[in-house]
Design an enzyme around this catalytic site. Structure first.
Site, PDB file in Angstrom:
ATOM      1  N   LYS A   1      -9.446  -0.255 -12.849  1.00 57.46           N
ATOM      2  CA  LYS A   1      -9.069   0.565 -11.776  1.00 57.46           C
ATOM      3  C   LYS A   1      -9.308   1.900 -12.210  1.00 57.46           C
ATOM      4  O   LYS A   1      -9.321   2.153 -13.160  1.00 57.46           O
ATOM      5  CB  LYS A   1      -7.428   0.494 -11.444  1.00 57.46           C
ATOM      6  CG  LYS A   1      -7.028   1.590 -10.446  1.00 57.46           C
ATOM      7  CD  LYS A   1      -5.602   1.696 -10.064  1.00 57.46           C
ATOM      8  CE  LYS A   1      -5.295   3.016  -9.389  1.00 57.46           C
ATOM      9  NZ  LYS A   1      -3.941   3.248  -9.098  1.00 57.46           N
TER      10      LYS A   1
ATOM     11  N   GLU B   1       5.550  12.087  -6.366  1.00 60.20           N
ATOM     12  CA  GLU B   1       5.492  11.194  -7.501  1.00 60.20           C
ATOM     13  C   GLU B   1       6.390  11.843  -8.598  1.00 60.20           C
ATOM     14  O   GLU B   1       5.723  12.914  -9.254  1.00 60.20           O
ATOM     15  CB  GLU B   1       4.209  10.666  -7.831  1.00 60.20           C
ATOM     16  CG  GLU B   1       4.092   9.849  -9.007  1.00 60.20           C
ATOM     17  CD  GLU B   1       2.597   9.370  -9.238  1.00 60.20           C
ATOM     18  OE1 GLU B   1       2.197   8.775 -10.224  1.00 60.20           O
ATOM     19  OE2 GLU B   1       1.980   9.341  -8.474  1.00 60.20           O
TER      20      GLU B   1
ATOM     21  N   GLU C   1      -3.442  -2.956  -6.962  1.00 61.38           N
ATOM     22  CA  GLU C   1      -3.428  -1.507  -7.709  1.00 61.38           C
ATOM     23  C   GLU C   1      -1.967  -0.970  -8.199  1.00 61.38           C
ATOM     24  O   GLU C   1      -1.934  -0.395  -9.159  1.00 61.38           O
ATOM     25  CB  GLU C   1      -3.887  -0.325  -6.541  1.00 61.38           C
ATOM     26  CG  GLU C   1      -3.980   0.951  -6.614  1.00 61.38           C
ATOM     27  CD  GLU C   1      -4.128   1.809  -5.606  1.00 61.38           C
ATOM     28  OE1 GLU C   1      -3.984   3.108  -5.645  1.00 61.38           O
ATOM     29  OE2 GLU C   1      -4.670   1.289  -4.386  1.00 61.38           O
TER      30      GLU C   1
ATOM     31  N   GLU D   1      -8.093   7.612   3.578  1.00 62.59           N
ATOM     32  CA  GLU D   1      -6.720   7.711   2.652  1.00 62.59           C
ATOM     33  C   GLU D   1      -6.672   9.461   2.149  1.00 62.59           C
ATOM     34  O   GLU D   1      -5.636   9.817   2.207  1.00 62.59           O
ATOM     35  CB  GLU D   1      -6.664   6.725   1.684  1.00 62.59           C
ATOM     36  CG  GLU D   1      -5.476   6.825   0.881  1.00 62.59           C
ATOM     37  CD  GLU D   1      -5.252   5.761  -0.269  1.00 62.59           C
ATOM     38  OE1 GLU D   1      -4.393   5.922  -1.262  1.00 62.59           O
ATOM     39  OE2 GLU D   1      -5.797   4.602  -0.082  1.00 62.59           O
TER      40      GLU D   1
END
Length: 483
Positions: free
Chosen positions: A239, A289, A333, A468
């Site tokens: 990733k 986050e 992911e 996104e």
């Protein structure tokens, strides 16, 4: 512009016994006589005021500004001016910073008229994403910096705390130090007696505007995503997170606190932050986050990866939620992020808890896969060692990180600077909290640069990843044009 406050008695109103307080006098004498201590930190209880208003009132006077808030927890910090700044570079930057913080702690005496976990010395700051010196628009930002501020206001629910810091020079007497303390409190006195004379007048609303995105941007993005997928197919990594930057120029100057005020109102579950160094642009953001929060022997962190938009109706929102929960691409992911965080925490903790399956974290315009993670640590573990162990998570970097790291620079066409780096605060009582500085951007006069990224895995599609990132740009864009 500000209207100048004429009330000169604020100091006596808020601290009527300051100059007559025997305990403060004895403390100042001790500081003046000390051979090892040169920094005095003073904490006082005050009425709870909005720390963002403090930045608005004193921002033009201060060479350094810092703001941090998670609105729904009713906790916020505002600070200004620099007593000490510590900076470090290269791969061991967090270790260097921890040593400097330990040294400053040894040089500090604390006086507090309130027994509270958030009184006393705090260090505020963060670091760049990479171990490189930020360039271009990031002028004034070092690779990693923490500041011991001259003044700091903390709002914890209905409680307010004012902390001011002074530095003793070699031949300063107790009387000299008292004068420094009084001058510092007088500097912040306008925030202790806010009224209509302090109000920042609302500027003309910036015109609605669309970002100037060159037509070749999407083709460049498609090439980068496809190249990343080919590298994944070749087993270079599993990733990688790629980000975009958009630049805007408006007719009138942008007031960062106005933008941030709108962001915190729209996204109360996110971390609102602002940081400005002398002669730098203002870095602001509203991040969903958390990198880590810690209190004594306990820490919390989050795995946040995998996204989908919100529905326009309740039923559509549930449909999108189920799509995200059942998306193989997004779950893969998310697993990379969760697995990497747990692996890193095992180096500093033998007691780790995590959710068995990801749940959904809903924001105003997007919903994410989310897994909370907790760990218990030795009280003596250096907090910046924890930051070093966790940054960057695969949510903003890649997996495995060492393999993905260099490809980010080659596949992106801008300097990330402090974007997606850790930003936050820590004190000497074992508490602190750091967010990942995403959903963020730089503001300088009438110009703004915003950043947004997404995770690329083997079955990613350039078009959906482009959309996104557009979705992630939306909070900053709407706050800017509506501020």
């Amino acid at each position: 512009m500000f209207k100048k406050a004429e009330d000169k008695s604020t100091l006596n109103k808020v601290f009527p016994d300051l100059l007559k307080n025997n305990a403060i006098s004895r403390f100042l004498e001790k500081l003046a006589d000390s051979q090892a201590k040169s920094i005095g930190v003073f904490s006082f209880p005050i009425k709870a005021i909005d720390p963002l208003a403090c930045i608005e009132v004193l921002g033009k006077k201060d060479s350094y500004q810092f703001y941090w808030e998670k609105p729904h927890t009713e906790f916020a910090i505002a600070a200004g001016n620099i007593v000490e700044i510590i900076s470090a570079d290269n791969v061991d930057r967090f270790s260097k910073l921890q040593k400097a913080i330990t040294r400053l702690k040894r040089e500090t005496l604390e006086f507090s008229r309130i027994d509270h976990n958030y009184s006393g010395i705090h260090f505020l700051g963060g670091s760049s994403f990479f171990e490189d010196q930020p360039s271009g628009s990031w002028k004034g930002f070092s690779q990693a910096s923490f500041v011991l501020p001259e003044w700091m206001v903390i709002k914890d629910g209905h409680l307010g705390i004012l902390t001011v810091t002074i530095k003793a020079q070699k031949n300063d007497s107790a009387a000299d130090l008292k004068e420094k303390l009084v001058q510092t409190i007088e500097h912040v006195s306008p925030i202790l007696n806010l009224n209509s004379k302090n109000v920042l007048e609302t500027p003309n609303i910036n015109e609605k505007t669309n970002p100037d995105i060159p037509s070749e941007s999407f083709s460049e993005w498609t090439n980068s995503v496809n190249e990343a997928k080919e590298l994944i197919r070749q087993n270079e990594f599993e990733k990688i997170v790629l980000a975009r930057k958009i630049s805007l120029e408006l007719k009138s100057s942008i007031i960062p606190t106005f933008v941030l005020n709108r962001l915190r109102q729209q996204y109360p579950n996110c971390y609102s932050f602002l940081i400005k160094f002398p002669d730098s642009s203002t870095f602001i953001g509203c991040s969903p986050e958390r990198l880590v929060s810690f209190h004594n022997k306990y820490l919390r962190t989050d795995a946040l990866a995998g996204s989908i938009k919100r529905g326009t109706s309740a039923t559509q929102d549930v449909v999108f939620e189920e799509q995200l929960l059942n998306s193989k691409k997004d779950n893969n992911e998310h697993q990379f992020v969760t697995k990497a965080i747990v692996e890193r925490l095992k180096k500093i903790s033998d007691n780790i808890e995590r959710g068995e399956k990801p749940t959904i974290k809903k924001l105003s315009n997007v919903q994410h896969l989310y897994t909370p993670i907790r760990a218990w640590i030795d009280e003596q573990t250096d907090r910046l060692d924890i930051i070093d162990a966790l940054h960057p998570t695969p949510a903003v970097g890649g997996y495995p990180w060492k393999k993905a790291k260099d490809y980010i620079k080659s596949l992106e066409n801008f300097d990330r600077g402090w974007y997606a780096g850790p930003i936050g605060w820590l004190n000497m009582k074992g508490s602190g909290e750091f967010a990942v500085s995403i959903r963020s951007g730089l503001i300088n006069k009438n110009k703004a640069e915003f950043f947004a990224g997404c995770g690329i895995v083997k079955n990613s599609e350039p078009e959906s990843e482009w959309e996104e990132t557009n979705l992630k740009f939306l909070p900053m864009l709407s706050a800017l044009t509506d501020a």
